[in-house]
Design a protein around this motif. Structure first.
Motif, PDB file in Angstrom:
ATOM      1  N   LEU A   1      47.009  37.653  41.929  1.00 14.06           N
ATOM      2  CA  LEU A   1      46.561  36.897  41.121  1.00 14.06           C
ATOM      3  C   LEU A   1      44.972  37.241  40.474  1.00 14.06           C
ATOM      4  O   LEU A   1      44.281  38.321  39.604  1.00 14.06           O
ATOM      5  CB  LEU A   1      47.305  36.326  39.581  1.00 14.06           C
ATOM      6  N   ALA A   2      44.667  35.902  41.377  1.00  7.94           N
ATOM      7  CA  ALA A   2      42.939  35.903  41.514  1.00  7.94           C
ATOM      8  C   ALA A   2      42.679  37.186  42.296  1.00  7.94           C
ATOM      9  O   ALA A   2      41.079  38.042  41.074  1.00  7.94           O
ATOM     10  CB  ALA A   2      42.338  34.998  42.362  1.00  7.94           C
ATOM     11  N   GLU A   3      42.795  38.344  42.519  1.00  7.42           N
ATOM     12  CA  GLU A   3      42.856  40.065  43.346  1.00  7.42           C
ATOM     13  C   GLU A   3      42.762  40.879  42.124  1.00  7.42           C
ATOM     14  O   GLU A   3      42.012  41.028  42.035  1.00  7.42           O
ATOM     15  CB  GLU A   3      43.121  40.051  44.429  1.00  7.42           C
TER      16      GLU A   3
ATOM     17  N   LEU B   1      39.808  42.349  40.156  1.00  5.73           N
ATOM     18  CA  LEU B   1      39.427  43.819  40.133  1.00  5.73           C
ATOM     19  C   LEU B   1      39.068  44.047  39.284  1.00  5.73           C
ATOM     20  O   LEU B   1      37.715  44.788  39.185  1.00  5.73           O
ATOM     21  CB  LEU B   1      40.598  44.285  40.913  1.00  5.73           C
ATOM     22  N   LEU B   2      39.580  43.723  38.168  1.00  4.60           N
ATOM     23  CA  LEU B   2      39.565  43.876  36.618  1.00  4.60           C
ATOM     24  C   LEU B   2      38.116  43.351  35.468  1.00  4.60           C
ATOM     25  O   LEU B   2      38.272  43.605  35.175  1.00  4.60           O
ATOM     26  CB  LEU B   2      41.200  43.227  35.593  1.00  4.60           C
ATOM     27  N   LYS B   3      37.856  42.163  36.812  1.00  6.39           N
ATOM     28  CA  LYS B   3      37.093  41.973  36.061  1.00  6.39           C
ATOM     29  C   LYS B   3      36.962  41.377  34.968  1.00  6.39           C
ATOM     30  O   LYS B   3      36.532  41.036  33.844  1.00  6.39           O
ATOM     31  CB  LYS B   3      35.457  42.516  35.854  1.00  6.39           C
ATOM     32  N   LEU B   4      37.887  39.990  34.765  1.00  7.12           N
ATOM     33  CA  LEU B   4      38.983  39.454  34.282  1.00  7.12           C
ATOM     34  C   LEU B   4      38.821  37.792  33.972  1.00  7.12           C
ATOM     35  O   LEU B   4      39.029  37.182  35.715  1.00  7.12           O
ATOM     36  CB  LEU B   4      40.151  39.520  33.946  1.00  7.12           C
ATOM     37  N   ASP B   5      38.406  37.006  33.318  1.00  4.95           N
ATOM     38  CA  ASP B   5      38.707  35.595  33.233  1.00  4.95           C
ATOM     39  C   ASP B   5      39.782  34.633  32.634  1.00  4.95           C
ATOM     40  O   ASP B   5      40.467  35.020  31.522  1.00  4.95           O
ATOM     41  CB  ASP B   5      37.285  34.965  32.510  1.00  4.95           C
ATOM     42  N   ALA B   6      40.734  34.409  33.674  1.00  2.73           N
ATOM     43  CA  ALA B   6      42.324  34.059  33.417  1.00  2.73           C
ATOM     44  C   ALA B   6      42.034  33.308  32.625  1.00  2.73           C
ATOM     45  O   ALA B   6      43.567  33.154  31.539  1.00  2.73           O
ATOM     46  CB  ALA B   6      42.046  33.173  34.675  1.00  2.73           C
TER      47      ALA B   6
END
Length: 189
Positions: free
Chosen positions: A20-22, A26-31
Motif C-alpha cells: 500500500l505504501a509503495e 508511486l501515485l504521489k497520494l496521501d493515504a
C-alpha cells in the motif's frame, strides 16, 4: 448476472502495508486524503486499473493493489473497461481530457510508473483451473440464465392471471356503496 458470474472467479488479494505504501508513493497520494488518480477529485471508490473482465470473459488481471487505483465515480464509470491511456486522452464523456483536467501528462507519468511497478503476468484461467472446470462454471451460468428466463415467463403469466382476476378480487373487498355512505354520514361500521 454474467458479469457477477465471471467476477466470482477472480480472487481478491489483500495488500500488505508495504505494498500500500509503495502504491501510494508511486501515485504521489496521501493515504489520509485519497484523490482520484485520473482527475484529482476526491476518491470515492477503487478502480481496476486494468479491467478484470472484458466481453464476458476474465482478462487475467486480478483484484490486487497492483491493479487497483483510487478513483472518483465520474472517472471510474466513464473509463469502464477501457485501456486507461486511451480513455484518459479520449473525448469520452467525463474523461480527464473532456473535463479539461490540468497536468494530465504528469498524472499519466505517475500512472506509467505505477503500471511498471505492478506489471504482472496475467493469469490464464483455463490453464490454471483446467478447461473442464471453466466449462462447468460457464454451464452453470447458462443453466441459471435459462431458469431466469423460465421464471420471468412464469411471472408474466401469473401477472396476467392476477390482472384478469383483479376486478373481481377488488370488488369482493370493497364495501358496498351504501356501507361507505353510512360510514361517512354516521361514522362507525
Amino acid at each position: 448476472m454474467r458479469s457477477a458470474f465471471v467476477r466470482s472467479l477472480i480472487p481478491n488479494v489483500p495488500p500488505s502495508e508495504s505494498e500500500l505504501a509503495e502504491a501510494f508513493s508511486l501515485l504521489k497520494l496521501d493515504a489520509d486524503d485519497l484523490r482520484c488518480v485520473y482527475c484529482g477529485d476526491r476518491s470515492t471508490e477503487w478502480d481496476h486499473f486494468h479491467p478484470v473482465m472484458r466481453n464476458g470473459r476474465p482478462t487475467g488481471y486480478l483484484t490486487r493493489i497492483q491493479n487497483l487505483v483510487p478513483a472518483c465515480g465520474k472517472c471510474n464509470q466513464s473509463k469502464g473497461n477501457r485501456d486507461w491511456r486511451d480513455w484518459m486522452t479520449s473525448n469520452a464523456p467525463r474523461s480527464p481530457t473532456t473535463r479539461g483536467v490540468r497536468k494530465l501528462s504528469q498524472r499519466m507519468k505517475r500512472l506509467q510508473s505505477f503500471e511498471a511497478w505492478g506489471a504482472e503476468a496475467t493469469v490464464d484461467f483455463e490453464t490454471v483451473l483446467g478447461r473442464d472446470a471453466i466449462k462447468q462454471h460457464n454451464d452453470y451460468l447458462k443453466q441459471i440464465l435459462s431458469l431466469m428466463r423460465e421464471a420471468e415467463a412464469h411471472s408474466k403469466a401469473l401477472r396476467s392471471a392476477l390482472l384478469d382476476e383483479l376486478p373481481y378480487v377488488l370488488q369482493e373487498k370493497k364495501p358496498s356503496l351504501w356501507r361507505r355512505l353510512w360510514r361517512l354520514l354516521f361514522g362507525g361500521r
